[in-house]
Design an enzyme around this catalytic site. Structure first.
Site: not given
Ligand code: ADP
Ligand code: ADP
Ligand code: ZN
Length: 215
Positions: A13, A88, A127, A161, A172
């Site tokens: 995402k 979420r 990541r 992170r 998660r």
């Molecule tokens: P990910 O990379 O796993 O998608 P995010 O950066 O979106 O993670 O979120 C990291 C953490 O922040 C989540 O595990 C949760 O604790 C909190 N968080 C983020 N967005 C939300 C949301 N929309 N609702 C509740 N908690 C959230």
């Molecule tokens: P999210 O925001 O959904 O938690 P990220 O965009 O941060 O996920 O992606 C998680 C990790 O995987 C990052 O280190 C990113 O560079 C890598 N990644 C994202 N998309 C792909 C893909 N299509 N194939 C391989 N690695 C990916």
């Protein structure tokens, strides 16, 4: 245009949001990024959210919805929003409906990144991001073109992170399955859900998303 990118942690995402921002001048609204900024600044919200985030559980619906509402209020109406990591829960989806209505915005697409869960732990544990501009990278799948130097800003410091460890990722993912996946049918009933193969390589995923936006 306002869109939601939906998918479990590591689905891509954030990576795809950054590309949409560059290509279409949209704004990424990541509640995860907003919460991390609040934790860093030790605001009351950040102080409250930190332990919940470290455990991989969900922060309260009202807190994250207020963050989104404030961010939208600060944006020009002509700038499209990419909701990344929000909503979420079903409650957040309802709150988003209200917030969008208040701003005269509508949802054009909910794009689900479909991924194989087995791949997500490797994605998350590899990541990292640029400490100055926030561009995302991966140890194996998206390394900086020049070792140790950010492609986008030339920065040389990177960060990881604290919640990107295997144990927290499992929690998660369970939260995603239990609370987030159930909101899809709500949007499906409105006919705005598109699915993209999130296991394809990063450029191919971008192409699929652009095809949906331009389609
Ligand atoms: P990910 O990379 O796993 O998608 P995010 O950066 O979106 O993670 O979120 C990291 C953490 O922040 C989540 O595990 C949760 O604790 C909190 N968080 C983020 N967005 C939300 C949301 N929309 N609702 C509740 N908690 C959230
Ligand atoms: P999210 O925001 O959904 O938690 P990220 O965009 O941060 O996920 O992606 C998680 C990790 O995987 C990052 O280190 C990113 O560079 C890598 N990644 C994202 N998309 C792909 C893909 N299509 N194939 C391989 N690695 C990916
Ligand atoms: Zn950078």
């Amino acid at each position: 245009m306002n869109i939601i990118l939906l998918g479990p942690p590591g689905a891509g995402k954030g990576t795809q949001s950054q590309r949409l921002v560059e290509k279409h001048g949209m704004r990424q609204l990541s509640t995860g990024d907003m919460l991390r900024a609040a934790v860093k600044a030790q605001t009351p919200v950040g102080i409250q959210a930190k332990a919940v985030m470290d455990a991989g559980e969900l922060v309260s619906d009202t807190i994250v919805s207020a963050l989104i509402s404030d961010e939208l209020a600060s944006m020009g109406n002509d700038v499209g929003a990419i909701f990344d990591g929000y909503p979420r829960t079903e409650a957040q989806a309802l709150m988003l409906d209200e917030i969008l209505q208040q701003h005269g915005r509508t949802l054009a697409h909910v794009i689900e990144l479909e991924v194989n869960e087995d791949a997500l732990v490797e994605r998350i544990t590899g990541r990292f991001t640029c400490a100055s501009c926030g561009k995302g990278y991966h140890d194996k799948f998206e390394r900086p073109k020049q070792e140790g130097v950010c492609d986008r800003c030339g920065g040389t410091e990177f960060k990881r992170r604290p919640d990107d460890n295997e144990e927290t990722v499992r929690t998660r993912m369970a939260e995603y399955r239990a609370k987030t996946a159930p909101i899809l049918p709500v949007y499906e009933a409105r006919g705005i859900v598109s699915r993209v193969d999130g296991m394809a390589d990063i450029d191919a995923v971008t192409d699929s998303i652009n095809a949906i936006l331009e389609g």
